[in-house]
Design an enzyme around this catalytic site. Structure first.
Site, PDB file in Angstrom:
ATOM      1  N   GLU A  19      14.352   6.187   7.625  1.00 49.62           N
ATOM      2  CA  GLU A  19      15.312   5.985   6.545  1.00 49.62           C
ATOM      3  C   GLU A  19      14.853   6.623   5.240  1.00 49.62           C
ATOM      4  OE1 GLU A  19      16.843   1.643   8.157  1.00 49.62           O
ATOM      5  OE2 GLU A  19      15.175   1.756   6.782  1.00 49.62           O
TER       6      GLU A  19
ATOM      7  N   CYS B  80       5.588  -7.006   3.620  1.00 44.86           N
ATOM      8  CA  CYS B  80       6.406  -5.806   3.846  1.00 44.86           C
ATOM      9  C   CYS B  80       7.024  -5.802   5.239  1.00 44.86           C
ATOM     10  CB  CYS B  80       5.533  -4.570   3.647  1.00 44.86           C
ATOM     11  SG  CYS B  80       6.398  -3.026   3.955  1.00 44.86           S
TER      12      CYS B  80
ATOM     13  N   GLU C  19       2.847   4.977   4.987  1.00 46.48           N
ATOM     14  CA  GLU C  19       1.817   5.186   3.972  1.00 46.48           C
ATOM     15  C   GLU C  19       1.530   6.694   3.921  1.00 46.48           C
ATOM     16  OE1 GLU C  19       0.084   3.833   1.519  1.00 46.48           O
ATOM     17  OE2 GLU C  19      -1.093   5.655   1.466  1.00 46.48           O
TER      18      GLU C  19
ATOM     19  N   SER D  62       0.349   0.720  -5.179  1.00 50.09           N
ATOM     20  CA  SER D  62       0.820  -0.650  -4.954  1.00 50.09           C
ATOM     21  C   SER D  62      -0.364  -1.582  -5.150  1.00 50.09           C
ATOM     22  CB  SER D  62       1.362  -0.785  -3.525  1.00 50.09           C
ATOM     23  OG  SER D  62       2.456   0.074  -3.370  1.00 50.09           O
TER      24      SER D  62
ATOM     25  N   ASN E  85      -0.436  -5.206  -6.667  1.00 51.50           N
ATOM     26  CA  ASN E  85       0.012  -6.507  -6.128  1.00 51.50           C
ATOM     27  C   ASN E  85      -0.908  -7.704  -6.300  1.00 51.50           C
ATOM     28  OD1 ASN E  85       2.332  -5.198  -5.304  1.00 51.50           O
ATOM     29  ND2 ASN E  85       1.470  -4.659  -3.316  1.00 51.50           N
TER      30      ASN E  85
ATOM     31  N   ASN F 239      11.264  -8.977  -2.614  1.00 54.84           N
ATOM     32  CA  ASN F 239      12.543  -8.919  -1.895  1.00 54.84           C
ATOM     33  C   ASN F 239      12.422  -9.767  -0.649  1.00 54.84           C
ATOM     34  OD1 ASN F 239      14.053  -7.099  -3.520  1.00 54.84           O
ATOM     35  ND2 ASN F 239      12.678  -5.471  -2.818  1.00 54.84           N
TER      36      ASN F 239
ATOM     37  N   CYS G 151      12.852  -2.140  -1.692  1.00 54.90           N
ATOM     38  CA  CYS G 151      11.446  -1.886  -1.388  1.00 54.90           C
ATOM     39  C   CYS G 151      10.959  -2.808  -0.291  1.00 54.90           C
ATOM     40  CB  CYS G 151      10.573  -2.190  -2.601  1.00 54.90           C
ATOM     41  SG  CYS G 151      10.915  -1.159  -3.986  1.00 54.90           S
TER      42      CYS G 151
HETATM   43  N1  SAH Z   1       2.966   2.631   1.716  1.00 55.69           N
HETATM   44  C1  SAH Z   1       3.206   2.998   0.363  1.00 55.69           C
HETATM   45  C2  SAH Z   1       4.608   3.470   0.107  1.00 55.69           C
HETATM   46  C3  SAH Z   1       5.721   2.710   0.768  1.00 55.69           C
HETATM   47  S1  SAH Z   1       5.836   0.947   0.434  1.00 55.69           S
HETATM   48  C4  SAH Z   1       2.835   1.872  -0.554  1.00 55.69           C
HETATM   49  O1  SAH Z   1       2.560   0.781  -0.093  1.00 55.69           O
HETATM   50  O2  SAH Z   1       2.789   2.128  -1.748  1.00 55.69           O
HETATM   51  C5  SAH Z   1       6.992   0.929  -0.872  1.00 55.69           C
HETATM   52  C6  SAH Z   1       6.839  -0.137  -1.943  1.00 55.69           C
HETATM   53  O3  SAH Z   1       7.545  -1.318  -1.553  1.00 55.69           O
HETATM   54  C7  SAH Z   1       5.430  -0.541  -2.266  1.00 55.69           C
HETATM   55  O4  SAH Z   1       5.264  -0.469  -3.669  1.00 55.69           O
HETATM   56  C8  SAH Z   1       5.370  -1.996  -1.824  1.00 55.69           C
HETATM   57  O5  SAH Z   1       4.467  -2.715  -2.624  1.00 55.69           O
HETATM   58  C9  SAH Z   1       6.814  -2.439  -1.973  1.00 55.69           C
HETATM   59  N2  SAH Z   1       7.221  -3.553  -1.125  1.00 55.69           N
HETATM   60  C10 SAH Z   1       6.906  -3.763   0.163  1.00 55.69           C
HETATM   61  N3  SAH Z   1       7.456  -4.905   0.607  1.00 55.69           N
HETATM   62  C11 SAH Z   1       8.143  -5.435  -0.433  1.00 55.69           C
HETATM   63  C12 SAH Z   1       8.947  -6.608  -0.598  1.00 55.69           C
HETATM   64  N4  SAH Z   1       9.166  -7.459   0.394  1.00 55.69           N
HETATM   65  N5  SAH Z   1       9.499  -6.841  -1.812  1.00 55.69           N
HETATM   66  C13 SAH Z   1       9.298  -5.972  -2.827  1.00 55.69           C
HETATM   67  N6  SAH Z   1       8.577  -4.851  -2.725  1.00 55.69           N
HETATM   68  C14 SAH Z   1       8.001  -4.572  -1.540  1.00 55.69           C
HETATM   69 FE1  SF4 Z   2       2.863   0.079   4.788  1.00 49.54          FE
HETATM   70 FE2  SF4 Z   2       3.334   0.316   2.138  1.00 49.54          FE
HETATM   71 FE3  SF4 Z   2       4.550  -1.587   3.628  1.00 49.54          FE
HETATM   72 FE4  SF4 Z   2       1.944  -1.782   3.127  1.00 49.54          FE
HETATM   73  S1  SF4 Z   2       3.611  -1.840   1.589  1.00 49.54           S
HETATM   74  S2  SF4 Z   2       2.922  -2.120   5.129  1.00 49.54           S
HETATM   75  S3  SF4 Z   2       1.323   0.359   3.171  1.00 49.54           S
HETATM   76  S4  SF4 Z   2       4.814   0.624   3.820  1.00 49.54           S
END
Ligand code: SAH
Ligand code: SF4
Length: 347
Positions: A96, A123, A166, A219, A221, A295, A338
Site C-alpha cells: 500500500e 504497529c 522498515e 520513530s 516513541n 491510532n 500510520c
Molecule cells: N518502519 C519505519 C517506517 C514505517 S512505520 C518506522 O518505524 O519509522 C510508520 C510510522 O507509523 C512510524 O512513525 C510509526 O511510529 C507509526 N505508527 C506505527 N503504528 C502506529 C499506530 N498504531 N498509531 C500511530 N502511529 C503508528
Molecule cells: Fe515496522 Fe515501522 Fe511498524 Fe515498527 S513501526 S513494525 S519498524 S513498520
C-alpha cells in the site's frame, strides 16, 4: 503465481546500471538517458513506443530486457480525503501507498517492504510479519503508477518512506530507489522532498547519511531505554544513546531538521515527566517533533490519550523551543493511518 519473464528489468536499475547494460550491448551510453526519460517522464514501458531509438535497436533490446510497471489494484478514499492505494506485485503480494492531501499538493507515503519483521508493539503492519523486501522497481513503481494514472500524481510534491516496512532493513533497494526517483532523467523529485523514516538501525542511519542527502525521520516513541525496549525490540540492539548520537551526526539537507516521531499512548509514554525526559535526551540535537496520537486498531489494547494530555505533552516540548506538531490522524476509517497498513484488500 503468475509466470513472468526473467529478462533483466530496467526498472530495477539506476542510470549508471542501464548505461553499463547498454554499453555491454555495444551501444552508445546516452541511449540509457533516452530510455529512462521514456520510462519516468512519459510513463512508457514498451520499447516499441520509444521512437527516438532506432527500429533495429528497439527490436534488439526487446529481446534482452524488460520494463515493468506496478498495476493499481484499488484506490480507497477516506472521509477526510486521504487515499489508500493498493498494488498487486508480480508474486501476488499486496502493498500500500497512502496519499495525504496537503494545502496545495499531495504527499505520497510509500512502502519499502511487504509487511515488516520488526515487531513494534503498537504497529499493525508489524503484526503480520515480513513477507519480503520490495525491489527498487516496486518502490519507484508506487510513485510512477500514481504519476501517470491519477489526477493527484501531477501534484505530488513530496515522498515519505513511511508506509509498510522498515526502509533501512531493505537498504540497498531503498537507496537505489532514491537514486532513480531523484535522477535528472527520473520522475524528478528533489532530494529535499524525500524523507526516510526509520525505527532506528543506527549503522544504517550513518550509511544513509554518507551515501545520499535526504531528510531523516526517526520513530522515537519513548524517552528512556526501558520504555523504548518494551515498545520497540530494536532498542535492545541499538539503545537510545547510540541512536541519538547517530542522529546528531546525520548530515541533513541544508536548513532541515531531523523529525522525531512520537506516538502518544495513553498511560504508557504520555506523561509530563516523559516529555521532560525527552527534552533532556535531545538537548543539542537540531530537531522537531511530530506527535502521533496512537491510532487504535481492534487487536490492540493500547489507547490514545485525551486531547488534554496530548496538549500538555506538546506544550512542554514547545516551552523547550522545539517545533512540535500533533499529526491529526488521517485515513483512520480506511485503515490508512500510520501503523495501520496491512496490505489487505477490502473484505
Ligand atoms: N518502519 C519505519 C517506517 C514505517 S512505520 C518506522 O518505524 O519509522 C510508520 C510510522 O507509523 C512510524 O512513525 C510509526 O511510529 C507509526 N505508527 C506505527 N503504528 C502506529 C499506530 N498504531 N498509531 C500511530 N502511529 C503508528
Ligand atoms: Fe515496522 Fe515501522 Fe511498524 Fe515498527 S513501526 S513494525 S519498524 S513498520
Amino acid at each position: 503465481m503468475k509466470s513472468y519473464s526473467d529478462k533483466p528489468d530496467l526498472s530495477n536499475m539506476s542510470l549508471e546500471e542501464i548505461e553499463d547494460f547498454i554499453s555491454h550491448l555495444g551501444k552508445e551510453k546516452y541511449r540509457a538517458r533516452q530510455i529512462m526519460k521514456w520510462m519516468y517522464r512519459f510513463g512508457i514501458s514498451s520499447f516499441d513506443e520509444m521512437t527516438n531509438l532506432s527500429k533495429v535497436f528497439r527490436e534488439e533490446i526487446k529481446e534482452l530486457a524488460r520494463i515493468t510497471s506496478l498495476p493499481i489494484e484499488e484506490i480507497q478514499e477516506s472521509i477526510d480525503g486521504t487515499k489508500k492505494v493498493l498494488f498487486r506485485l508480480e508474486d501476488d503480494s499486496l502493498i500500500e501507498s497512502v496519499l495525504i492531501r496537503e494545502k496545495n499538493h499531495w504527499t505520497q507515503c510509500v512502502s519499502t517492504q511487504a509487511g515488516c519483521a520488526m515487531g513494534c508493539k503498537f504497529c499493525l503492519t508489524g503484526r503480520y510479519g515480513l513477507k519480503r523486501n520490495l525491489l527498487p522497481s516496486e518502490i519507484v513503481g508506487q510513485i510512477t503508477a500514481l504519476l501517470f494514472n491519477t489526477p493527484e500524481g501531477k501534484d505530488m510534491k513530496s515522498i515519505v518512506m513511511m508506509g509498510m516496512g522498515e526502509p533501512l532493513a531493505n537498504y540497498e533497494n531503498t537507496l537505489k530507489a532514491i537514486k532513480i526517483i531523484t535522477s535528472d532523467v527520473g520522475p524528478g523529485v528533489s532530494k529535499r522532498k524525500i524523507t526516510v523514516s526509520t525505527y532506528g538501525i543506527t549503522p544504517m542511519i550513518r550509511r544513509l547519511g554518507e551515501e545520499v542527502s535526504v531528510n531523516l525521520a526517526v520513530s522515537l516513541n519513548a524517552p528512556d531505554d526501558e520504555k523504548r525496549t518494551a515498545l520497540m525490540p530494536v532498542n535492545k540492539k541499538y539503545p537510545l544513546k547510540e541512536l541519538i548520537d547517530a542522529c546528531r551526526e546525520y548530515p541533513m539537507p541544508r536548513r532541515r531538521m531531523i523529525t522525531f516521531e512520537y506516538i502518544l499512548i495513553d498511560g504508557i509514554n504520555d506523561s509530563e515527566e516523559d516529555a521532560k525526559m525527552l527534552t533532556s535526551l535531545l538537548r543539542g540535537v537540531h530537531c522537531k517533533f511530530n506527535l502521533i496520537p496512537f491510532n487504535e486498531f481492534p487487536e490492540s489494547d493500547f489507547k490514545k490519550p485525551s486531547d488534554k494530555k496530548i496538549r500538555a505533552f506538546q506544550n512542554i516540548l514547545i516551552k523547550h523551543h522545539y517545533t512540535t506538531m500533533v499529526r491529526p490522524s488521517k485515513g483512520n476509517d480506511i485503515l490508512a493511518a500510520c501503523g495501520q497498513l496491512s496490505g489487505r484488500a477490502r473484505e
